[in-house]
Design a protein around this motif. Structure first.
Motif, PDB file in Angstrom:
ATOM      1  N   THR A   1       0.830  -1.179  -0.036  1.00  0.00           N
ATOM      2  CA  THR A   1      -0.160  -0.019  -0.029  1.00  0.00           C
ATOM      3  C   THR A   1       0.739   1.413   0.038  1.00  0.00           C
ATOM      4  OG1 THR A   1      -1.791  -1.103   1.209  1.00  0.00           O
ATOM      5  CG2 THR A   1      -1.842   1.050   1.300  1.00  0.00           C
ATOM      6  N   LEU A   2       0.729   2.176  -0.924  1.00  0.00           N
ATOM      7  CA  LEU A   2       1.530   3.315  -1.036  1.00  0.00           C
ATOM      8  C   LEU A   2       0.860   4.623  -0.876  1.00  0.00           C
ATOM      9  CD1 LEU A   2       3.145   2.367  -4.623  1.00  0.00           C
ATOM     10  CD2 LEU A   2       3.974   1.939  -2.525  1.00  0.00           C
TER      11      LEU A   2
ATOM     12  N   VAL B   1      -0.931  -4.408  -5.527  1.00  0.00           N
ATOM     13  CA  VAL B   1      -0.362  -2.896  -5.166  1.00  0.00           C
ATOM     14  C   VAL B   1      -1.502  -1.954  -5.089  1.00  0.00           C
ATOM     15  CG1 VAL B   1       1.429  -1.220  -6.050  1.00  0.00           C
ATOM     16  CG2 VAL B   1       2.009  -3.643  -6.338  1.00  0.00           C
ATOM     17  N   THR B   2      -1.614  -1.152  -4.089  1.00  0.00           N
ATOM     18  CA  THR B   2      -2.659  -0.292  -3.880  1.00  0.00           C
ATOM     19  C   THR B   2      -1.906   1.050  -4.024  1.00  0.00           C
ATOM     20  OG1 THR B   2      -4.234  -1.784  -2.327  1.00  0.00           O
ATOM     21  CG2 THR B   2      -4.458   0.685  -2.457  1.00  0.00           C
ATOM     22  N   VAL B   3      -2.398   1.916  -4.966  1.00  0.00           N
ATOM     23  CA  VAL B   3      -1.795   3.223  -4.971  1.00  0.00           C
ATOM     24  C   VAL B   3      -2.761   4.497  -4.463  1.00  0.00           C
ATOM     25  CG1 VAL B   3      -0.282   4.826  -6.246  1.00  0.00           C
ATOM     26  CG2 VAL B   3      -0.152   2.452  -6.709  1.00  0.00           C
TER      27      VAL B   3
ATOM     28  N   SER C   1      -1.621   8.769  -7.820  1.00  0.00           N
ATOM     29  CA  SER C   1      -0.947   8.375  -8.803  1.00  0.00           C
ATOM     30  C   SER C   1       0.437   9.179  -8.835  1.00  0.00           C
ATOM     31  CB  SER C   1      -1.550   8.960 -10.231  1.00  0.00           C
ATOM     32  OG  SER C   1      -1.796  10.056 -10.365  1.00  0.00           O
TER      33      SER C   1
ATOM     34  N   TYR D   1       2.274   9.092  -6.197  1.00  0.00           N
ATOM     35  CA  TYR D   1       3.358   8.328  -5.528  1.00  0.00           C
ATOM     36  C   TYR D   1       4.199   7.361  -6.115  1.00  0.00           C
ATOM     37  CZ  TYR D   1       0.293  10.174  -1.509  1.00  0.00           C
ATOM     38  OH  TYR D   1      -0.002  11.138  -0.579  1.00  0.00           O
ATOM     39  N   LEU D   2       3.712   6.814  -7.225  1.00  0.00           N
ATOM     40  CA  LEU D   2       4.516   6.043  -8.089  1.00  0.00           C
ATOM     41  C   LEU D   2       5.253   6.247  -9.091  1.00  0.00           C
ATOM     42  CD1 LEU D   2       5.292   2.652  -8.239  1.00  0.00           C
ATOM     43  CD2 LEU D   2       3.101   2.509  -9.672  1.00  0.00           C
TER      44      LEU D   2
END
Length: 102
Positions: free
Chosen positions: A52-53, A71-73, A76, A78-79
């Motif tokens: 989780t980001l 993967v939970t962002v 957008s 953050y990645l």
């Protein structure tokens, strides 16, 4: 992280974690990146669970990330993958700001 490290159980990353080009970091379990934190990957990061980001997760040229779960962002922004600007890398361990909650 400048060499191979393996951590077991679920983890929360608070602060800045740099996985240097020669480093391999394996999280066995789920990982959460807390708000205001950052993971910068120049080497290899393996996560056997879910991610989780809630903050910055940057994969730089030459960096590899393997996630065996989902993967939970949260946002957008953050990645970032293949980013060309490189923040200053600190020494392998002494100056790293790494905090884990298990």
């Amino acid at each position: 992280v400048g060499h191979t490290i393996s951590k077991s159980s679920g983890h929360t990353v608070e602060g800045t974690l740099n996985v240097n080009a020669a480093g391999v970091l394996t999280f066995n379990g789920n990982v959460t990146v807390s708000g205001g934190s950052a993971i910068n990957v120049y080497g290899k990061l393996v996560i056997t669970g879910n991610v989780t980001l809630n903050s910055n997760f940057n994969v730089y040229p030459g960096g590899t990330v393997i996630v065996n779960g989902s993967v939970t962002v949260v946002s957008s922004t953050y990645l970032n993958v293949g980013t060309s600007s490189t923040p200053t890398q600190e020494s392998h361990f002494s100056k790293q700001r790494r905090h884990y909650r298990e």
